[in-house]
Design an enzyme around this catalytic site. Structure first.
Site, short mmCIF file in Angstrom:
data_model
loop_
_atom_site.label_atom_id
_atom_site.label_comp_id
_atom_site.label_asym_id
_atom_site.label_seq_id
_atom_site.Cartn_x
_atom_site.Cartn_y
_atom_site.Cartn_z
N THR A 1 -3.94 7.14 -1.74
CA THR A 1 -3.35 5.88 -1.23
C THR A 1 -3.71 4.81 -2.23
OG1 THR A 1 -3.86 6.71 0.96
CG2 THR A 1 -3.23 4.39 0.80
N GLU B 1 12.53 5.70 -1.45
CA GLU B 1 11.51 5.86 -2.51
C GLU B 1 12.21 6.02 -3.87
OE1 GLU B 1 8.98 9.19 -1.70
OE2 GLU B 1 7.78 8.91 -3.51
N ALA C 1 4.09 15.88 -3.32
CA ALA C 1 4.70 16.60 -2.18
C ALA C 1 6.22 16.58 -2.27
CB ALA C 1 4.24 15.96 -0.87
N SER C 2 6.80 15.62 -2.99
CA SER C 2 8.27 15.55 -3.05
C SER C 2 8.72 15.27 -4.47
CB SER C 2 8.76 14.42 -2.13
OG SER C 2 8.36 13.17 -2.69
N SER D 1 -1.26 12.59 -2.62
CA SER D 1 -2.54 12.86 -3.31
C SER D 1 -3.47 11.66 -3.24
CB SER D 1 -2.28 13.21 -4.77
OG SER D 1 -1.81 12.06 -5.45
N ILE E 1 0.87 -1.18 0.00
CA ILE E 1 0.00 0.00 0.00
C ILE E 1 0.91 1.23 0.00
CG2 ILE E 1 -1.75 1.28 1.28
CD1 ILE E 1 -2.79 -1.36 2.39
N LEU F 1 8.70 13.74 -10.25
CA LEU F 1 8.06 14.92 -9.67
C LEU F 1 6.70 14.50 -9.10
CD1 LEU F 1 8.07 17.93 -9.09
CD2 LEU F 1 7.30 18.36 -11.43
N GLY G 1 1.32 5.00 0.42
CA GLY G 1 0.61 6.12 1.04
C GLY G 1 1.14 7.44 0.51
N VAL H 1 14.29 10.82 -12.45
CA VAL H 1 13.89 12.08 -11.80
C VAL H 1 12.37 12.03 -11.74
CG1 VAL H 1 15.79 13.66 -12.28
CG2 VAL H 1 14.15 13.23 -14.07
N1 LIG Z 1 -1.98 16.19 -14.64
C1 LIG Z 1 -2.12 15.03 -13.97
N2 LIG Z 1 -1.51 14.89 -12.77
C2 LIG Z 1 -1.64 13.70 -12.12
C3 LIG Z 1 -2.39 12.62 -12.64
N3 LIG Z 1 -2.31 11.59 -11.74
C4 LIG Z 1 -1.53 12.00 -10.71
N4 LIG Z 1 -1.15 13.27 -10.95
C5 LIG Z 1 -0.28 14.11 -10.14
O1 LIG Z 1 1.01 13.51 -10.19
C6 LIG Z 1 1.67 13.75 -8.96
C7 LIG Z 1 2.32 12.50 -8.48
O2 LIG Z 1 1.42 11.43 -8.52
P1 LIG Z 1 1.49 10.48 -7.29
O3 LIG Z 1 2.80 9.77 -7.22
O4 LIG Z 1 0.26 9.71 -7.25
O5 LIG Z 1 1.51 11.55 -6.13
P2 LIG Z 1 1.66 11.19 -4.64
O6 LIG Z 1 2.26 9.83 -4.49
O7 LIG Z 1 0.32 11.38 -4.03
O8 LIG Z 1 2.68 12.32 -4.19
P3 LIG Z 1 3.98 12.05 -3.35
O9 LIG Z 1 3.55 11.72 -1.95
O10 LIG Z 1 4.78 13.31 -3.44
O11 LIG Z 1 4.67 10.89 -4.03
C8 LIG Z 1 0.63 14.40 -8.01
O12 LIG Z 1 0.91 15.79 -8.04
C9 LIG Z 1 -0.70 14.14 -8.69
O13 LIG Z 1 -1.60 15.24 -8.49
C10 LIG Z 1 -3.03 12.82 -13.91
O14 LIG Z 1 -3.68 11.94 -14.44
N5 LIG Z 1 -2.86 14.03 -14.54
CA LIG Z 2 4.24 9.06 -5.16
#
Ligand SMILES: Nc1nc2c(ncn2[C@@H]2O[C@H](COP(=O)(O)OP(=O)(O)OP(=O)(O)O)[C@@H](O)[C@H]2O)c(=O)[nH]1
Ligand SMILES: [Ca+2]
Length: 503
Positions: A92, A206, A237-238, A90, A85, A234, A87, A232
């Site tokens: 879980t 991570e 939050a990190s 944005s 899982i 993006l 966490g 890399v």
């Molecule tokens: N434009 C766009 N952004 C997305 C989409 N899916 C996820 N994101 C963004 O991509 C970023 C990283 O996705 P995740 O790895 O799911 O984010 P996270 O794990 O909640 O964030 P961290 O805790 O920093 O890893 C977040 O800023 C999300 O808002 C999408 O379909 N379109």
């Molecule tokens: Ca993530």
């Protein structure tokens, strides 16, 4: 004695049977017994043939169905399972992995029958004020996983909860309260679970996991260190940077990974609060603070928000975080979309702590970063924003500048017409995202705008494996690695017994 023209089936055999009777209309034809018998027996024969054929086909289909089910069941029974899982800030998401052990080695195949995932929003960190509220979403994720694991295998299938930046930004006691609720749910899940398997992982872990899954997918894990691909990433939050560096890396950024007889000296760092969502909030806050310090009221132009977007009315709805707290500011934010100004504001934020740099080079804040070496995959928001703008493979960074200038400079009303299916809070991010990506990769990390070594991606390799760090953590778990999840130790990790993907 009237000779019955009905025949008993038992004494009929093929050379005794007359050709079946062909009767044109009932009753008005006299035909010799043999011709009369012929059409009937012929018809009977074909009816018997059809019945036999149907029964054979039905039995055959049943057998095929049974063997498919049985092989599917056997496959599921022969599979081992592991559940992770993730966490994130944005959301879980639960990942369910099925894998086989062949000659003592795990064989991974992330095809849909052996891999399933589900994401629920908001993330764990959204429950800071109500940790108990986490149990509902974790329970739903556990139930999703249980449906995909053969019930006889539950006890032998491990389940881990690994939280990232969203949770790292919370105070430690709040983190523990949330983790305790997740532990309670996981203890009663029926899976194999230990309390220490629910934790907040370090940012460098991570990054290493993401590097492992990328190189596993590309088939470069176990090969020449300088032929591996860096990551890399993006996130929300990190942001993570992980790659093999030939430079001397201070221990706090250095991770060592052994695969067979190859040892990888990695630079791995997670820039907490520099994920895209966290960075946009920070930038808006710094704009306000500079305005509040000077006049405390009036207009605060925000170049990262397209002109015409009315913030006043939407503050509560679309801009999460501190901006939603309207009462905090007397100044009013005014959307003043301008890519170049947004890019320089983002760059200033990335360089803010540079004065505290104690290393030979700090590209972002006061954090050491070696010169980027080799090829890279740029994932998560690098991918989402590039895909949104439809950027090409080559020179995507130069194209990002052109696309960002157009988008930031466009009237919000026109953008809404152009992208009618996008929710405001998602559409709103692309101006900042394009400027932030350039200020991070080019202006700060020094990636040339035409550098073809860096590509954006969300999947990799012939099997199109998702570049999700959880898959890398799963690969290391199953490699019975000695990898220390706390990320504190720099243990050598032996991945030698990790088999390649099953094709
Ligand atoms: N434009 C766009 N952004 C997305 C989409 N899916 C996820 N994101 C963004 O991509 C970023 C990283 O996705 P995740 O790895 O799911 O984010 P996270 O794990 O909640 O964030 P961290 O805790 O920093 O890893 C977040 O800023 C999300 O808002 C999408 O379909 N379109
Ligand atoms: Ca993530």
């Amino acid at each position: 004695m009237q000779r019955s023209n009905a025949r008993s089936r038992s004494n009929i055999n093929s050379d005794m049977v007359d050709p079946p009777e062909v009767q044109t209309s009932p009753g008005n034809h006299r035909s010799s017994p043999s011709t009369a018998a012929k059409p009937k027996s012929k018809r009977t024969k074909s009816i018997i043939f059809v019945i036999v054929a149907c029964v054979t086909i039905a039995l055959g289909l049943l057998f095929i169905g049974y063997s498919i089910l049985r092989s599917g069941r056997n496959r599921r029974v022969s599979l081992h399972y592991s559940v992770i899982i993730d966490g994130g800030s944005s959301g879980t998401r639960v990942h369910v992995f099925g894998y086989r052990i062949e000659s003592g080695k795990p064989v991974f195949d992330f095809g849909e029958e052996n891999y399933a995932s589900l994401k629920l929003s908001p993330g764990l960190s959204a429950y800071a004020d109500n940790p108990e509220g986490v149990s509902e979403s974790v329970t739903e994720l556990v139930e999703f996983a249980k449906k995909r694991v053969h019930k006889g295998k539950l006890k032998k299938s491990d389940i881990r909860l690994m939280a990232t930046a969203g949770m790292r930004l919370l105070e430690l006691p709040v983190q523990e309260q949330i983790l305790d609720v997740t532990r309670r749910v996981l203890r009663s899940s029926g899976f194999d679970f230990r309390d220490e398997w629910a934790s907040v992982i370090s940012g460098s872990d991570e990054g290493v996991y993401a590097w492992v899954v990328a190189n596993h997918a590309l088939g470069s894990l176990g090969g020449e260190p300088l032929k591996t691909t860096g990551i890399v990433e993006l996130g929300g939050a990190s942001a993570q940077v992980t790659f093999v560096s030939t430079e001397l890396v201070p221990s706090e950024f250095s991770r060592t990974l052994a695969y067979g007889n190859v040892s990888y000296n990695l630079y791995s760092h997670s820039f907490l609060d520099f994920g895209q969502d966290a960075a946009q909030e920070k930038l808006s806050e710094s704009l306000y603070n500079s305005a509040a310090n000077s006049t405390g009221e009036g207009i605060v132009p925000d170049p990262c928000i397209p002109k015409g977007y009315i913030l006043e009315t939407n503050l509560q709805k679309d801009l999460p975080g501190f901006l939603a707290d309207k009462g905090k500011f007397t100044a009013t934010l005014q959307a003043a979309g301008n890519f170049s100004e947004c890019r320089s504001a983002a760059f200033a934020m990335l360089q803010e702590e540079k004065g505290k740099c104690t290393y030979k080079r700090c590209s972002i804040g006061s954090i050491f970063t070696p010169n980027l070496q080799g090829s890279f995959l740029a994932t998560e928001n690098f991918f989402h924003t590039s895909k949104f703008f439809g950027l090409g493979e080559k020179e995507w960074l130069s194209e990002m500048i052109l696309a960002g200038k157009r988008f930031c400079g466009e009237e919000w009303s026109k953008l809404k017409v152009k992208y009618p299916t996008f929710k405001d809070e998602n559409l709103l991010r692309y101006c900042f995202s394009s400027a932030y990506i350039i200020s991070m990769l080019h202006d700060s990390l020094g990636v040339a705008l035409d550098d073809e070594r860096i590509k954006y991606a969300s999947k990799a390799g012939e099997e199109d494996i998702p570049l999700d760090w959880a898959l890398g953590a799963f690969i290391l778990n199953t490699a019975t690695a000695t990898f220390d999840y706390s990320g504190k130790s720099r243990k050598i990790l032996d991945l030698s017994n990790v088999a390649k993907y099953k094709i």
